[in-house]
Design an enzyme around this catalytic site. Structure first.
Site, mmCIF file in Angstrom:
data_model
loop_
_atom_site.group_PDB
_atom_site.id
_atom_site.type_symbol
_atom_site.label_atom_id
_atom_site.label_comp_id
_atom_site.label_asym_id
_atom_site.label_seq_id
_atom_site.Cartn_x
_atom_site.Cartn_y
_atom_site.Cartn_z
ATOM 1 N N HIS A 8 70.384 16.188 -0.938
ATOM 2 C CA HIS A 8 71.370 15.145 -0.643
ATOM 3 C C HIS A 8 72.298 14.824 -1.811
ATOM 4 O O HIS A 8 73.464 14.471 -1.572
ATOM 5 C CB HIS A 8 70.653 13.882 -0.161
ATOM 6 C CG HIS A 8 70.083 14.026 1.211
ATOM 7 N ND1 HIS A 8 70.850 13.978 2.345
ATOM 8 C CD2 HIS A 8 68.810 14.233 1.633
ATOM 9 C CE1 HIS A 8 70.090 14.144 3.419
ATOM 10 N NE2 HIS A 8 68.841 14.302 3.004
ATOM 11 N N GLU A 51 80.405 12.821 7.610
ATOM 12 C CA GLU A 51 81.207 13.734 6.806
ATOM 13 C C GLU A 51 82.616 13.872 7.369
ATOM 14 O O GLU A 51 83.304 14.863 7.122
ATOM 15 C CB GLU A 51 80.536 15.112 6.721
ATOM 16 C CG GLU A 51 80.406 15.853 8.028
ATOM 17 C CD GLU A 51 79.114 15.540 8.784
ATOM 18 O OE1 GLU A 51 78.753 16.351 9.638
ATOM 19 O OE2 GLU A 51 78.471 14.500 8.516
#
Length: 388
Positions: free
Chosen positions: A271, A301
């Site tokens: 991450h 995203e």
């Protein structure tokens, strides 16, 4: 009507203790805003100084003059520092103690202690300097603070003017035997100190509250990772921009950007790598935005850019620069980073943000289906085909 000096002193003492205690409670109970702590100390030290100065009535002149006024100067130094901290600058121990230290040094001179007019003028001069310094801290930072500063500025300047008048015209504090205009002026002095102390406490609380509310509003409209606007901010600002452009009949372009293979990036490299990719994309895209454009993170995203006064050609140029610069970043490995972008303009989609987003999403899905790392227009035609 003659004002009772002992009554005013007693009222001042009580009010300063009460307000100082409330300020410290607000400081400890809230977000520990340092300004509240400094202003609470100002009130309580001022109360102690008032108590010591009142010892003059019992012929304890030296402790009243030396210790009482030293504490008063210390409270002025804390007032200046409180405004300095509110403006975002560091506290200065030297600045806090300078006035008190100068008063103590002056008291070592017998001629100073023997001259009541000289002590009054020197005290008034120090008070004027500290009030002007405190006001200047707020004035210099008024744009950055984005809260209402005029009440506090007004009180500080009023206090500075009052002591400037005292510096010029007050021959000295009266003794218990003083009557007439001198005693009246001393009563006015006590009353003015009481009003300014209480006024500064409440205006400071208002400034702190307004800034806390502003921070909450900003936080509610900001993405915590990238610092850019979140979906709510994008929708609100985007609607305003579209209304303005519709009124002016100016073109608008919407870019919806989605990082390719983002889940795979997180799974393969962790991450932190995904967060870095989001930050880098935000940085690159923000550098391509003008002041009138709107940019925000509208999903995990997924990002959106609303470009004012931009037609198809200009929108595709911006999108291509973003796509190319992001793909060329020296990241974990070559070809790891890419973005697909759907583009729509008001010429095709109108000025309703929801409709533009739907059309741009459709173009984005086509870009994904055609292999990613590309730009697709909402209405491909002879002169607006999908671009790699």
């Amino acid at each position: 009507m003659q004002l009772s000096v002992p009554t005013l002193l007693l009222a001042e003492l009580f009010v300063l203790i009460l307000v100082g205690a409330l300020m410290l409670v607000a400081w400890r109970g809230g977000r520990r805003e340092p300004t509240l702590g400094y202003l609470g100390a100002v009130q309580l030290i001022g109360a102690l100084a008032t108590l010591i100065i009142s010892l003059r009535a019992f012929e304890l002149v030296t402790p009243a003059v030396v210790l009482g006024n030293t504490l008063m100067m210390l409270s002025y130094g804390l007032l200046w520092t409180g405004m300095r901290r509110f403006a975002g600058r560091e506290a200065s121990v030297l600045g806090i103690c300078a006035g008190a230290g100068l008063w103590l040094l002056a008291c070592l001179w017998p001629g100073f202690m023997a001259s009541l007019p000289l002590r009054v003028k020197f005290y008034s001069l120090l008070a004027v300097i500290y009030c002007l310094l405190a006001a200047s801290e707020l004035w210099r930072s008024q744009r950055a603070l984005e809260v209402t500063l005029w009440p506090s500025l007004g009180l500080l300047l009023f206090n500075a003017c009052f002591y400037f008048v005292r510096l010029l015209f007050d021959p000295g504090l009266p003794s218990e035997a003083s009557t007439g205009i001198e005693a009246t002026f001393f009563a006015v002095l006590v009353f003015e100190t009481l009003l300014v102390s209480v006024g500064m406490a409440f205006t400071t609380l208002t400034m702190v509250r307004d800034r806390a509310e502003l921070k909450l509003r900003v936080a509610a409209l900001s993405d915590p990772l990238t610092g850019i606007g979140n979906r709510r901010a994008f929708m609100e600002q985007g609607e305003r921009l579209l209304r303005l452009c519709a009124e002016r009949e100016e073109p608008v372009a919407l870019l919806v950007c989605d990082l390719d293979n983002f889940k795979r990036l997180n799974d393969s490299f962790g991450h932190p790598a995904g967060d870095r990719a989001l930050l880098e994309f935000s940085r690159i895209t923000a550098s391509r935005m003008r002041r009138q454009d709107v940019f925000g993170r509208i999903g995990g995203e997924e990002f959106a850019c609303l470009l004012a006064e931009a037609g198809t050609e200009a929108a595709c140029q911006v999108a291509e620069r973003i796509r190319r610069e992001f793909a060329e970043l020296p990241f974990i490995g070559e070809g790891v980073l890419s973005v697909s972008i759907g583009v729509v303009t008001s010429e095709h989609g109108g000025y309703r943000l929801a409709h533009l987003l739907a059309l741009a999403d459709q173009a984005l899905y086509r870009a994904k289906a055609k292999g990613r790392n590309r730009i697709e227009l909402s209405a491909p035609g002879p002169e607006s085909e999908g671009r790699v």
